[in-house]
Scaffold this active site. Structure first.
Site, PDB file in Angstrom:
ATOM      1  N   CYS A 114      19.524  25.230  79.424  1.00 39.30           N
ATOM      2  CA  CYS A 114      20.435  26.532  79.997  1.00 39.30           C
ATOM      3  C   CYS A 114      21.442  26.297  78.725  1.00 39.30           C
ATOM      4  CB  CYS A 114      21.301  26.933  81.061  1.00 39.30           C
ATOM      5  SG  CYS A 114      19.958  26.536  82.507  1.00 39.30           S
ATOM      6  N   HIS A 255      27.312  30.799  81.316  1.00 43.29           N
ATOM      7  CA  HIS A 255      25.758  30.776  81.310  1.00 43.29           C
ATOM      8  C   HIS A 255      25.821  31.035  82.814  1.00 43.29           C
ATOM      9  CE1 HIS A 255      22.160  29.414  82.566  1.00 43.29           C
ATOM     10  NE2 HIS A 255      22.323  28.897  83.001  1.00 43.29           N
ATOM     11  N   ASN A 285      19.084  33.561  86.244  1.00 42.90           N
ATOM     12  CA  ASN A 285      19.013  32.985  85.897  1.00 42.90           C
ATOM     13  C   ASN A 285      18.392  32.292  84.836  1.00 42.90           C
ATOM     14  OD1 ASN A 285      19.286  30.392  84.430  1.00 42.90           O
ATOM     15  ND2 ASN A 285      19.889  29.123  85.598  1.00 42.90           N
TER      16      ASN A 285
HETATM   17  N1  ACO Z   1      16.990  30.420 101.223  1.00 40.71           N
HETATM   18  C1  ACO Z   1      17.463  29.810 102.327  1.00 40.71           C
HETATM   19  N2  ACO Z   1      17.755  29.002 102.829  1.00 40.71           N
HETATM   20  C2  ACO Z   1      17.209  28.260 101.794  1.00 40.71           C
HETATM   21  C3  ACO Z   1      17.270  28.654 100.461  1.00 40.71           C
HETATM   22  C4  ACO Z   1      16.962  29.914 100.720  1.00 40.71           C
HETATM   23  N3  ACO Z   1      15.826  29.982  98.964  1.00 40.71           N
HETATM   24  N4  ACO Z   1      17.307  27.484  99.801  1.00 40.71           N
HETATM   25  C5  ACO Z   1      17.646  26.248 100.152  1.00 40.71           C
HETATM   26  N5  ACO Z   1      17.635  26.744 101.690  1.00 40.71           N
HETATM   27  C6  ACO Z   1      18.635  25.884 102.337  1.00 40.71           C
HETATM   28  C7  ACO Z   1      18.245  24.258 102.268  1.00 40.71           C
HETATM   29  O1  ACO Z   1      16.901  23.746 102.693  1.00 40.71           O
HETATM   30  C8  ACO Z   1      19.271  23.539 103.265  1.00 40.71           C
HETATM   31  O2  ACO Z   1      19.068  23.685 104.445  1.00 40.71           O
HETATM   32  P1  ACO Z   1      19.159  22.182 105.697  1.00 40.71           P
HETATM   33  O3  ACO Z   1      21.403  22.779 105.454  1.00 40.71           O
HETATM   34  O4  ACO Z   1      18.503  23.062 106.482  1.00 40.71           O
HETATM   35  O5  ACO Z   1      18.783  21.748 105.119  1.00 40.71           O
HETATM   36  C9  ACO Z   1      20.457  24.933 103.487  1.00 40.71           C
HETATM   37  O6  ACO Z   1      19.571  25.578 102.444  1.00 40.71           O
HETATM   38  C10 ACO Z   1      21.698  24.484 102.510  1.00 40.71           C
HETATM   39  O7  ACO Z   1      20.888  23.578 101.036  1.00 40.71           O
HETATM   40  P2  ACO Z   1      21.583  23.468  99.602  1.00 40.71           P
HETATM   41  O8  ACO Z   1      20.501  22.965  98.513  1.00 40.71           O
HETATM   42  O9  ACO Z   1      22.854  22.490  99.815  1.00 40.71           O
HETATM   43  O10 ACO Z   1      22.569  24.847  99.508  1.00 40.71           O
HETATM   44  P3  ACO Z   1      23.389  25.200  98.023  1.00 40.71           P
HETATM   45  O11 ACO Z   1      24.643  25.615  98.493  1.00 40.71           O
HETATM   46  O12 ACO Z   1      23.498  24.217  97.128  1.00 40.71           O
HETATM   47  O13 ACO Z   1      22.607  26.351  97.189  1.00 40.71           O
HETATM   48  C11 ACO Z   1      21.537  26.374  94.783  1.00 40.71           C
HETATM   49  C12 ACO Z   1      21.771  25.985  96.721  1.00 40.71           C
HETATM   50  C13 ACO Z   1      21.773  27.944  95.058  1.00 40.71           C
HETATM   51  C14 ACO Z   1      20.342  26.202  94.606  1.00 40.71           C
HETATM   52  C15 ACO Z   1      23.190  25.851  94.234  1.00 40.71           C
HETATM   53  O14 ACO Z   1      23.278  24.385  94.606  1.00 40.71           O
HETATM   54  C16 ACO Z   1      22.965  26.177  92.874  1.00 40.71           C
HETATM   55  O15 ACO Z   1      23.281  27.459  92.092  1.00 40.71           O
HETATM   56  N6  ACO Z   1      22.645  24.913  91.774  1.00 40.71           N
HETATM   57  C17 ACO Z   1      23.121  24.726  90.621  1.00 40.71           C
HETATM   58  C18 ACO Z   1      22.467  25.793  89.762  1.00 40.71           C
HETATM   59  C19 ACO Z   1      22.184  25.087  88.292  1.00 40.71           C
HETATM   60  O16 ACO Z   1      23.491  25.632  87.870  1.00 40.71           O
HETATM   61  N7  ACO Z   1      20.959  25.070  87.971  1.00 40.71           N
HETATM   62  C20 ACO Z   1      21.979  24.179  86.070  1.00 40.71           C
HETATM   63  C21 ACO Z   1      21.374  24.770  85.312  1.00 40.71           C
HETATM   64  S1  ACO Z   1      19.166  25.634  85.499  1.00 40.71           S
HETATM   65  C22 ACO Z   1      18.403  24.595  84.106  1.00 40.71           C
HETATM   66  O17 ACO Z   1      19.130  23.904  83.182  1.00 40.71           O
HETATM   67  C23 ACO Z   1      17.159  25.844  83.629  1.00 40.71           C
END
Ligand code: ACO
Length: 332
Positions: A114, A255, A285
């Protein structure tokens, strides 16, 4: 010494739209969950026969046309992508150059996830300031749908396809110059976000993991925390290093990974909502394409004027990060 000026911007998104509602029929998720955790409502998906280079070409055509610079004067093409047409060779940049009809050119891809567009900007600036090149086309293009696992709800809700491109040119006018570009990386965090298969480091345990390891895998929550911490520090550093205050920035173009990351970093920098450019709700993204696509939205809505200062910041797999202070400098 020549300086490097950010002359023009262009972008392209494929026609097909994949909504949160559509995704909720494919995996166990909901519009409410995706909107609350990410801010994303929909993303665009390329057609089967539409490759990353095709998206890049369409974005580049707009950037070239708006730059006022002749095709034959472009002497370098850099493509930032993690979803190249072909994994080893040829590079997507060479395919884009040929499809555009640019001859006698230096062309290569860079892999910084990214942060790719910010890295490409740093490369263009360095080549121009050293006098080696005069007009560089930088492209961020991604067909992320090709490397997304649509059975993994933790990642498939995040990513979309698209491309953005810019022309960076030599100038003698310091007022027009890109002020600074910072880039960083730390391989200690490589396992937070990766596609395990396809390279010389691939290790396969079973056929199933082998098939799935072609796709992106992410430890989203840990990535989130490192992203907020790293970006806040990096952006504070570039502002301080150049003696620029948050209020001097007209457009903060982060980003577009997740609304909550953008908000947390924007708040830490005391940016007002008017300063922060947001497109994550409509494109998701798009990795290396997200920053130029966001700049293009700003441009096409008539909100980006000559001389206005942009602050870019990005974070991605590697891990990599970067920021840049860029005045918009179209040819007069
Ligand atoms: N729908 C419903 N529930 C979900 C989903 C979904 N799509 N995805 C995960 N969950 C659940 C998980 O299983 C978990 O359940 P549990 O508590 O029973 O175990 C719960 O939701 C919480 O999961 P987390 O992973 O802690 O959720 P978080 O609040 O962290 O959100 C997300 C996830 C959106 C992926 C976030 O962490 C994020 O945006 N991270 C950064 C992404 C990023 O910036 N990437 C870098 C750039 S990408 C690149 O370089 C290509």
């Amino acid at each position: 010494m020549p300086y490097a000026a950010f002359r023009s911007i262009g972008a392209y998104v494929p026609q097909k739209i994949l909504t949160n509602e559509d995704l909720s029929k494919m995996v166990d998720t909901s519009d409410e969950w995706i909107t609350k955790r990410t801010g994303i409502k929909e993303r665009h998906i390329a057609a089967e026969d539409e490759f990353t280079s095709d998206l890049g070409v369409k974005a580049a055509q707009k950037a070239i046309e708006r730059s006022g610079i002749a095709l034959e004067d472009i002497d370098m093409v850099v493509c930032a992508t993690i979803s190249p047409d072909y994994f080893c060779m040829p590079s997507t940049a060479t395919i884009i150059s040929t499809k555009l009809g640019i001859k006698n050119v230096t062309a290569f891809d860079i892999s910084a996830a990214c942060t790719g567009f910010v890295y490409a900007l740093a490369i263009a600036k360095a080549f121009i300031e050293s006098g080696m090149k005069k007009n560089v086309l930088i492209v961020g293009a991604e067909k992320l749908s090709a490397i997304t696992d649509y059975t993994d709800r933790g990642t498939c809700i995040l990513f979309g396809d698209g491309a953005g491109a810019a022309i960076i040119s030599a100038t003698q006018d310091k007022e027009e110059a890109i002020i600074d570009v910072h880039t960083g990386a730390d391989g200690e965090y490589a396992d937070l976000l990766m596609t395990p298969n396809g390279g010389s480091g691939s290790v396969h345990d079973s056929l199933d993991t082998e098939a799935r390891s072609c796709f992106m895998q992410m430890k989203g929550n840990e990535t989130f925390k490192v992203a907020v911490r790293t970006l806040t520090k990096d952006v504070k550093d570039i502002l301080q290093h150049n003696n620029i205050k948050s209020e001097d920035i007209k457009h903060f173009v982060p980003h577009q990974a997740n609304y909550r990351i953008i908000k947390a970093v924007g708040d830490a920098l005391k940016m007002t909502p008017e300063q922060v450019v947001l497109t994550v709700h409509k494109y998701g993204n798009t990795s290396g394409a997200s920053i130029p696509m966001a700049i293009n939205d700003l441009y096409e809505s008539g909100e980006l004027e000559a001389g206005e200062m942009m602050l870019l910041d990005a974070f991605g797999g590697g891990l990599t990060w970067g920021s840049a202070l860029v005045p918009f400098a179209p040819l007069k």
